[in-house]
Enzyme design. Structure first.
Site, PDB file in Angstrom:
ATOM      1  N   ASP A  26     -10.835   2.936   3.862  1.00 48.98           N
ATOM      2  CA  ASP A  26     -10.825   1.608   3.520  1.00 48.98           C
ATOM      3  C   ASP A  26     -12.324   1.084   4.172  1.00 48.98           C
ATOM      4  O   ASP A  26     -12.105  -0.326   4.100  1.00 48.98           O
ATOM      5  CB  ASP A  26      -9.693   0.908   4.692  1.00 48.98           C
ATOM      6  N   LYS A  43       0.781  -1.172   0.058  1.00 48.28           N
ATOM      7  CA  LYS A  43      -0.069   0.052  -0.056  1.00 48.28           C
ATOM      8  C   LYS A  43       0.869   1.242   0.004  1.00 48.28           C
ATOM      9  O   LYS A  43       0.451   2.363  -0.738  1.00 48.28           O
ATOM     10  CB  LYS A  43      -0.998  -0.172   1.149  1.00 48.28           C
ATOM     11  N   GLN A  76      -4.479  -1.861   9.575  1.00 52.08           N
ATOM     12  CA  GLN A  76      -4.316  -3.168   8.972  1.00 52.08           C
ATOM     13  C   GLN A  76      -4.830  -4.405   9.609  1.00 52.08           C
ATOM     14  O   GLN A  76      -4.873  -4.460  11.145  1.00 52.08           O
ATOM     15  CB  GLN A  76      -2.809  -3.581   8.730  1.00 52.08           C
TER      16      GLN A  76
END
Ligand code: NAP
Length: 282
Positions: free
Chosen positions: A121, A54, A98
């Site tokens: 996200d 990323k 994450q």
């Protein structure tokens, strides 16, 4: 039968090229470096690989990646404090926590602490609810990427029978909602589903989000079905047997299908968040 390879790597490259132009414009309007912050808690090696991928994507489109590494021993309170600091930082436009975090941390609480405006996200309960009701919201990145890819290749969804295998908050549930919004008739399967093979055999569109290598067998796939394989395992194995591809009218390859689209969607939503702040979009 003409077969379409749903080439996520190619679509992601194209999206990134568009995003790089938008970021170049943004820098002028904002006068600051638009930053995506990623938080990694603990030392899970595959999570580290994902965070690095990323970061590399950020650099390709011109976003500044900021990596926040927290030790395995981090408490929920400490993680919430780190998220709050990023929520308050005006140079940070997107926050990615994450998944998965160590088991002792309340992951849902941490996800929900991310400010809605920075939830690029698409992991907050609020974002999920808004997305499920068809309101403006950042999409969970993998489902958002899958929908972009299906739309890019004009895969028909309206009226089709879609079977989603998996019901996780970041993948199975949101992709089911997005397919429903695209007028598919959606069945969601999980570890307690009975007669799974038969249900999958009735599908026009199969989304495999199980996390088990080659779990979906070739003989579960009817001729002409569309296969979306979100799984990724060592050696380029997905959640669907490769032999199933021969039966499909379209399929996402592993690797090079869903994975690159997840990252490209994260980049797109971060750029959108920055554009909103700069007043370039509503
Ligand atoms: P997850 O949270 O582990 O969820 C797996 C789902 O599969 C659960 O809902 C589980 O059902 C279901 N399941 C497990 N065994 C089953 C069985 N025997 N029959 C039917 N359903 C079963 O996984 P996830 O985070 O959603 O990820 C799924 C896959 O996508 C993984 O391979 C992961 O690596 C991949 N992934 C890829 C990306 C990407 O960017 N490419 C991003 C995220 C995830 P229960 O709810 O009943 O336990």
């Amino acid at each position: 039968m003409d077969q379409i390879v749903l080439d996520g790597a190619a679509r992601a490259r194209q999206l990134e090229a568009e995003l790089a132009e938008r970021v170049a414009r943004l820098r002028g309007s904002l006068g600051i470096e638009p930053t995506l912050a990623t938080i990694l808690v603990g030392n899970d090696p595959s999570s580290e690989v994902y965070v690095n991928m990323k970061g590399a994507a950020c650099r390709r489109v011109g976003l500044l990646p900021r990596k926040v590494f927290l030790p395995e021993s981090t408490t929920t309170a400490e993680l919430l404090a780190a998220i709050d600091a990023l929520n308050a930082d005006p140079t940070v436009f997107g926050i990615l926590l994450q998944h998965p975090v160590p088991r002792h941390i309340d992951e849902r609480r941490a996800f929900d602490a991310i400010a809605a405006a920075k939830d690029v996200d698409g992991v907050t309960s609020l974002g999920f609810g808004r997305m499920a009701l068809g309101a403006e919201a950042y999409r969970s990145a993998t489902p958002g990427g899958i929908m972009d890819l299906l739309s890019w290749y004009r895969v028909p969804l309206a009226g089709k029978r879609a079977v989603v295998i998996g019901r996780s908050p970041i993948l199975g549930k949101p992709i089911a909602m997005l397919l429903l919004a695209a007028d598919a008739t959606v069945t969601i399967c999980h570890s307690r589903t009975e007669g799974l093979a038969e249900i999958v055999r009735g599908a026009d569109v199969i989304v495999a989000a199980v996390g088990k290598p080659e779990f979906v067998k070739a003989d579960w796939v009817r001729e002409g079905a569309v296969i979306v394989d979100a799984g990724y395992h060592k050696g380029g194995i997905g959640d669907v047997e490769k032999a199933a591809y021969a039966r499909a009218s379209a399929y996402t390859p592993v690797p090079g299908g869903v994975g690159p689209m997840t990252i490209a969607t994260l980049m797109r939503q971060t750029v959108e968040a920055a554009e909103r702040t700069a007043g370039l979009v509503g």
